[in-house]
Motif scaffolding. Structure first.
Motif, mmCIF file in Angstrom:
data_model
loop_
_atom_site.group_PDB
_atom_site.id
_atom_site.type_symbol
_atom_site.label_atom_id
_atom_site.label_comp_id
_atom_site.label_asym_id
_atom_site.label_seq_id
_atom_site.Cartn_x
_atom_site.Cartn_y
_atom_site.Cartn_z
ATOM 1 N N ASN A 1 -25.688 58.875 -54.747
ATOM 2 C CA ASN A 1 -25.452 60.224 -55.271
ATOM 3 C C ASN A 1 -24.187 60.846 -54.690
ATOM 4 O OD1 ASN A 1 -27.760 60.173 -56.859
ATOM 5 N ND2 ASN A 1 -29.066 61.038 -55.249
ATOM 6 N N THR A 2 -23.889 60.532 -53.431
ATOM 7 C CA THR A 2 -22.709 61.102 -52.788
ATOM 8 C C THR A 2 -21.436 60.418 -53.249
ATOM 9 O OG1 THR A 2 -24.056 61.576 -50.823
ATOM 10 C CG2 THR A 2 -21.666 61.691 -50.555
ATOM 11 N N VAL A 3 -21.515 59.130 -53.500
ATOM 12 C CA VAL A 3 -20.351 58.347 -53.942
ATOM 13 C C VAL A 3 -20.704 57.698 -55.285
ATOM 14 C CG1 VAL A 3 -18.628 56.657 -53.221
ATOM 15 C CG2 VAL A 3 -19.966 57.858 -51.488
ATOM 16 N N PRO A 4 -20.661 58.466 -56.370
ATOM 17 C CA PRO A 4 -21.199 57.984 -57.646
ATOM 18 C C PRO A 4 -20.426 56.826 -58.272
ATOM 19 C CG PRO A 4 -20.131 60.120 -57.916
ATOM 20 C CD PRO A 4 -20.214 59.871 -56.452
ATOM 21 N N ASP A 5 -19.147 56.635 -57.914
ATOM 22 C CA ASP A 5 -18.388 55.533 -58.510
ATOM 23 C C ASP A 5 -18.265 54.342 -57.559
ATOM 24 O OD1 ASP A 5 -16.688 56.691 -56.691
ATOM 25 O OD2 ASP A 5 -14.912 56.591 -57.975
ATOM 26 N N LEU A 6 -19.232 54.179 -56.693
ATOM 27 C CA LEU A 6 -19.280 53.069 -55.758
ATOM 28 C C LEU A 6 -19.228 51.744 -56.520
ATOM 29 C CD1 LEU A 6 -19.682 53.080 -52.616
ATOM 30 C CD2 LEU A 6 -22.098 52.658 -53.081
ATOM 31 N N ALA A 7 -18.416 50.815 -56.046
ATOM 32 C CA ALA A 7 -18.288 49.515 -56.699
ATOM 33 C C ALA A 7 -18.034 48.438 -55.664
ATOM 34 C CB ALA A 7 -17.148 49.534 -57.709
ATOM 35 N N LEU A 8 -18.487 47.220 -55.966
ATOM 36 C CA LEU A 8 -18.180 46.091 -55.092
ATOM 37 C C LEU A 8 -16.680 45.830 -55.110
ATOM 38 C CD1 LEU A 8 -20.998 43.490 -55.891
ATOM 39 C CD2 LEU A 8 -20.722 44.833 -53.802
ATOM 40 N N ALA A 9 -16.137 45.515 -53.942
ATOM 41 C CA ALA A 9 -14.714 45.202 -53.844
ATOM 42 C C ALA A 9 -14.436 43.724 -54.059
ATOM 43 C CB ALA A 9 -14.190 45.637 -52.479
ATOM 44 N N VAL A 10 -15.472 42.911 -54.142
ATOM 45 C CA VAL A 10 -15.344 41.469 -54.358
ATOM 46 C C VAL A 10 -16.412 41.051 -55.367
ATOM 47 C CG1 VAL A 10 -14.453 41.058 -52.032
ATOM 48 C CG2 VAL A 10 -16.919 40.927 -52.448
ATOM 49 N N PRO A 11 -16.250 39.886 -55.988
ATOM 50 C CA PRO A 11 -17.335 39.398 -56.852
ATOM 51 C C PRO A 11 -18.603 39.181 -56.037
ATOM 52 C CG PRO A 11 -15.314 38.129 -57.183
ATOM 53 C CD PRO A 11 -15.088 38.977 -55.969
#
Length: 463
Positions: A377-387
């Motif tokens: 909720n705090t970081v809604p666009d969180l994404a893996l930096a690697v596969p």
């Protein structure tokens, strides 16, 4: 049956392809990269297999669900008291072995049986029962806020080292009622033990700071687990109090960080690889259930010692030799096809079973749920930096644990900053015990000390 000091703890059935083979190592990178392949190979030849937990430490691993329950639910035949461990008694286990902190006897409810176990477990379960779930959720959120502030301005982080690893360590400082200095040392020593770094020195520091905490709480009790254990009618001695606290941290910190990190990896993973946003719509509760079934945080543990030579489905388990339960292998047992299809919460063994079943199942799930919801909720666009395929798993016989969980996101201003918080380093990777922001083990001179995570958190929140 050969029970001489040099004999193996395992005897395979006649005709078994594994009969006479050397033990399979569970502590190297090969096992960590694909443990299920090893479990499948074990299961193809029987319900248990000979293993090596660390150099010179032999054991038997139970990999079938029904057999696991037979061990877990029959304390009269399978004891938990590690003083029965023949190889350790006879000097055949190195005293600096990295697995000893997890296996050697302590007078706590994990390593005791019978009436003594009931006495200690009652003190633990009734003290845990006094936890207020609303307060627990609030504590998790405050610690999560503090940790997120340490990396949110960067736009990248290691959610294992920067978040999932530190959150349960700091939370237990809160639950135990630790002052700043004791909490900093407790955080550092437990981190070192879990990472297998200088475990003898870390264990000595852990003992020292917990005994200080017990003495402090006898003088100044508070609304915390340490004080509740002291006040319990079981009348625990200081040594017993210290070892119940060690058990609670051991059972709560490493499994909790792995549960949080493994669930976050699942939720952030996608088929298309790098920098994909979470879009599967998976609920946090469903991710946690999936992890408990397929990547349980503690994969192999619950060490038992047969009180006599015991035949378990054609496998002879020798008296006073370590028999471990593979929760991960039991959960993937083909006999559980129907339960696995529905991910039935009542069938998996991630929480154990029998008289030593985890006493903190509900708080543990609440902590993980709150921590994951807070970061998403705090970081809604969180994404893996690697596969997802590039994420590495940490070697070790007991856990299913990531080395790191690198992510990227849109940088944002920290919500709480103070001079004290600024003294804490902001790691961009999984930190080592020596990098924990506190005094070194050799007790550097006071003017050279830096604030630890717990001291800095207390400066921000004044809890």
């Amino acid at each position: 049956m050969d029970s001489s000091p040099g004999s193996t703890p395992y005897s395979a059935p006649t005709g078994c392809p594994m009969r006479g083979e050397r033990q399979t190592s569970l502590y190297g990178p090969e096992f960590a990269s694909d443990p299920q392949r090893v479990y499948d190979a074990f299961r193809a030849h029987g319900l248990a297999a000979p293993i090596e937990l660390a150099p010179g430490v032999e054991a038997t691993l139970v990999v079938q669900h029904e057999a696991a329950l037979r061990v877990l639910q029959n304390p009269s035949f399978f004891a938990r008291d590690a003083r029965r461990w023949a190889a350790l008694r006879e000097g055949r286990v190195p005293l600096d072995s990295p697995v000893l902190p997890m296996m050697a006897y302590r007078p706590n409810c994990l390593f005791t049986d019978g009436t003594e176990h009931l006495r200690l477990r009652k003190a633990v379960t009734e003290s845990l029962g006094r936890l207020n779930t609303t307060r627990l959720s609030r504590d998790v959120e405050r610690i999560a806020d503090y940790l997120i502030d340490q990396f949110i301005e960067r736009g990248s982080a290691d959610l294992l080292g920067d978040y999932a690893k530190l959150l349960p360590l700091l939370l237990f400082n809160q639950l135990f009622g630790c002052p700043g200095d004791i909490g900093d040392r407790l955080t550092r020593s437990m981190s070192a033990i879990f990472d297998g770094e200088d475990v003898l020195r870390a264990n000595a520091e852990l003992t020292e700071c917990l005994m200080e905490l017990v003495a402090l709480k006898r003088r100044q009790p508070g609304e915390d687990i340490t004080s509740w254990l002291i006040q319990h009618p079981a009348g625990l001695r200081d040594e017993e109090l210290k070892d119940q606290l060690v058990m609670l941290m051991g059972a709560g910190v490493e499994p909790e960080r792995n549960l949080i990190a493994n669930a976050l990896l699942l939720m952030l993973s996608s088929d298309t690889g790098v920098a994909q946003r979470r879009g599967t719509g998976m609920l946090v509760e469903d991710a946690l259930d999936d992890v408990l079934w397929n990547n349980p945080p503690i994969a192999n543990y619950a060490t038992h010692y047969p009180v006599q030579d015991i035949d378990l489905g054609g496998v002879t388990l020798k008296a006073d030799t370590p028999v471990l339960i593979s929760f991960a292998a039991a959960n993937s047992d083909p006999a559980l096809t129907d339960a696995r299809q529905t991910l039935s919460k009542g069938a998996h063994l991630a929480w154990g079973a029998g008289p030593h079943v985890c006493p903190a199942k509900s708080p543990a799930q609440l902590i993980a749920l709150t921590a994951i919801e807070k970061i998403l909720n705090t970081v809604p666009d969180l994404a893996l930096a690697v596969p997802p395929s590039a994420v590495e798993w940490r070697p070790g016989p007991f856990h299913r644990a990531l080395v790191s969980l690198p992510v990227i996101f849109s940088a944002a201003p920290a919500r709480r900053t103070t001079a004290s918080a600024a003294q804490s380093p902001v790691p961009s990777r999984n930190i080592t015990p020596d990098e924990m922001p506190a005094a070194h083990y050799d007790h550097a001179e006071p003017q050279k000390k830096t604030k630890g995570w717990w001291s800095s958190f207390l400066d921000v929140f004044r809890v």
